[in-house]
Design a protein around this motif. Structure first.
Motif, mmCIF file in Angstrom:
data_model
loop_
_atom_site.group_PDB
_atom_site.id
_atom_site.type_symbol
_atom_site.label_atom_id
_atom_site.label_comp_id
_atom_site.label_asym_id
_atom_site.label_seq_id
_atom_site.Cartn_x
_atom_site.Cartn_y
_atom_site.Cartn_z
ATOM 1 N N GLU A 50 34.806 42.962 39.719
ATOM 2 C CA GLU A 50 33.844 43.836 40.632
ATOM 3 C C GLU A 50 34.638 44.679 41.532
ATOM 4 O O GLU A 50 34.437 46.020 41.647
ATOM 5 N N SER A 51 35.454 44.026 42.220
ATOM 6 C CA SER A 51 36.586 44.832 43.241
ATOM 7 C C SER A 51 37.424 45.836 42.519
ATOM 8 O O SER A 51 37.590 46.998 42.832
ATOM 9 N N ASN B 61 40.900 44.330 49.066
ATOM 10 C CA ASN B 61 39.981 43.360 48.352
ATOM 11 C C ASN B 61 40.632 42.739 47.056
ATOM 12 O O ASN B 61 40.145 41.664 46.419
ATOM 13 N N ILE B 62 41.250 43.687 46.247
ATOM 14 C CA ILE B 62 41.430 43.484 44.922
ATOM 15 C C ILE B 62 42.838 42.268 44.892
ATOM 16 O O ILE B 62 42.748 41.385 44.261
ATOM 17 N N LYS C 185 43.190 40.292 47.493
ATOM 18 C CA LYS C 185 42.364 38.888 48.152
ATOM 19 C C LYS C 185 41.615 38.258 46.637
ATOM 20 O O LYS C 185 41.900 37.179 46.702
ATOM 21 N N ALA C 186 41.134 39.227 46.033
ATOM 22 C CA ALA C 186 40.443 38.392 44.867
ATOM 23 C C ALA C 186 41.392 37.886 43.894
ATOM 24 O O ALA C 186 41.036 36.598 43.545
ATOM 25 N N GLU D 99 40.982 49.426 51.842
ATOM 26 C CA GLU D 99 40.254 48.181 52.025
ATOM 27 C C GLU D 99 39.887 47.734 50.373
ATOM 28 O O GLU D 99 40.090 46.597 50.144
ATOM 29 N N LEU D 100 39.730 48.641 49.522
ATOM 30 C CA LEU D 100 39.448 48.166 48.182
ATOM 31 C C LEU D 100 40.816 47.770 47.470
ATOM 32 O O LEU D 100 40.752 46.709 46.930
ATOM 33 N N ASN E 60 37.052 49.977 42.739
ATOM 34 C CA ASN E 60 38.266 50.607 43.068
ATOM 35 C C ASN E 60 38.605 52.050 41.738
ATOM 36 O O ASN E 60 38.889 53.001 42.329
ATOM 37 N N TRP F 143 34.098 38.370 40.870
ATOM 38 C CA TRP F 143 34.615 39.017 42.072
ATOM 39 C C TRP F 143 35.722 39.887 42.016
ATOM 40 O O TRP F 143 35.783 40.954 42.428
ATOM 41 N N TYR F 144 36.938 39.645 41.108
ATOM 42 C CA TYR F 144 37.954 40.408 41.089
ATOM 43 C C TYR F 144 37.455 41.501 40.382
ATOM 44 O O TYR F 144 37.990 42.609 40.548
#
Length: 191
Positions: free
Chosen positions: A144-145, A32-33, A35-36, A28-29, A149, A141-142
């Motif tokens: 933070e992701s 998320n990266i 996606k960011a 998931e992490l 991670n 956001w990137y």
């Protein structure tokens, strides 16, 4: 079945369940990266498409500083290359150059009342400023992701699953102090 066998089987089941939960969290992490990064990419592409219009509007004012326009065009090309190659460190450097160039365009434009009165220029300036703000939000956001991670792949016992399945640390999108500094308007107008 003896108690010791049941305890061993119970511990194995707990370990397997923990590994599954950890693996799924790391997946998931990772997504998320991605996606960011994709969100940043979309905004960079939109800004990339708007910049030639801004440069062209400025170029129509013959006395507008050609050197400033050239810097923005070169920085735009560097951002595009870094974006296409998913080169996060190069993107950070190129973004800083582009941000400084845009700041210079907007600052120098203050000396051109006709340009500031141009409706197309004002629309482009507003659009690019809005894109810059959105890009800054997506960078946050990137990062933070990436930070979440990077912490997870270093923490014990998650690092065992991370190493086993090759979940690696990711680079943060960082900028140097010079790239984050405000444009020095006094220096611009005295140059």
């Amino acid at each position: 079945m003896s108690i010791s066998t049941a305890v061993v089987l119970g511990l194995i089941v707990i370990a397997v369940l923990y590994a599954i939960v950890t693996y799924n969290g790391l997946v998931e992490l990772k997504h998320n990266i991605a996606k960011a990064w994709a969100n940043i990419d979309v905004l960079l592409k939109q800004r990339h498409d708007e910049l030639p219009k801004l440069v062209e509007v400025c170029r129509q004012y013959k006395q507008f500083e050609q050197e400033t326009l050239t810097r923005v065009t070169e920085a735009r090309s560097r951002v595009a290359r870094a974006r296409e190659n998913h080169d996060v460190p190069a993107l950070g450097a190129a973004e800083g150059m582009l941000r400084m160039g845009l700041g210079q365009i907007f600052a120098v434009a203050e000396a051109y009342p006709e340009l500031r009165a141009n409706e197309h220029f004002m629309q482009l300036q507003s659009r690019i400023t809005a894109l810059e703000n959105a890009i800054a939000d997506r960078r946050e956001w990137y990062n933070e992701s990436v930070n979440i991670n990077n912490v997870r792949v270093e923490q014990f016992p998650d690092l065992i699953v991370a190493r086993l399945f090759r979940f690696d640390q990711q680079p943060l999108l960082v900028f140097s102090s010079a790239q984050k500094a405000d444009v020095d308007l006094k220096k611009l107008f005295n140059a």
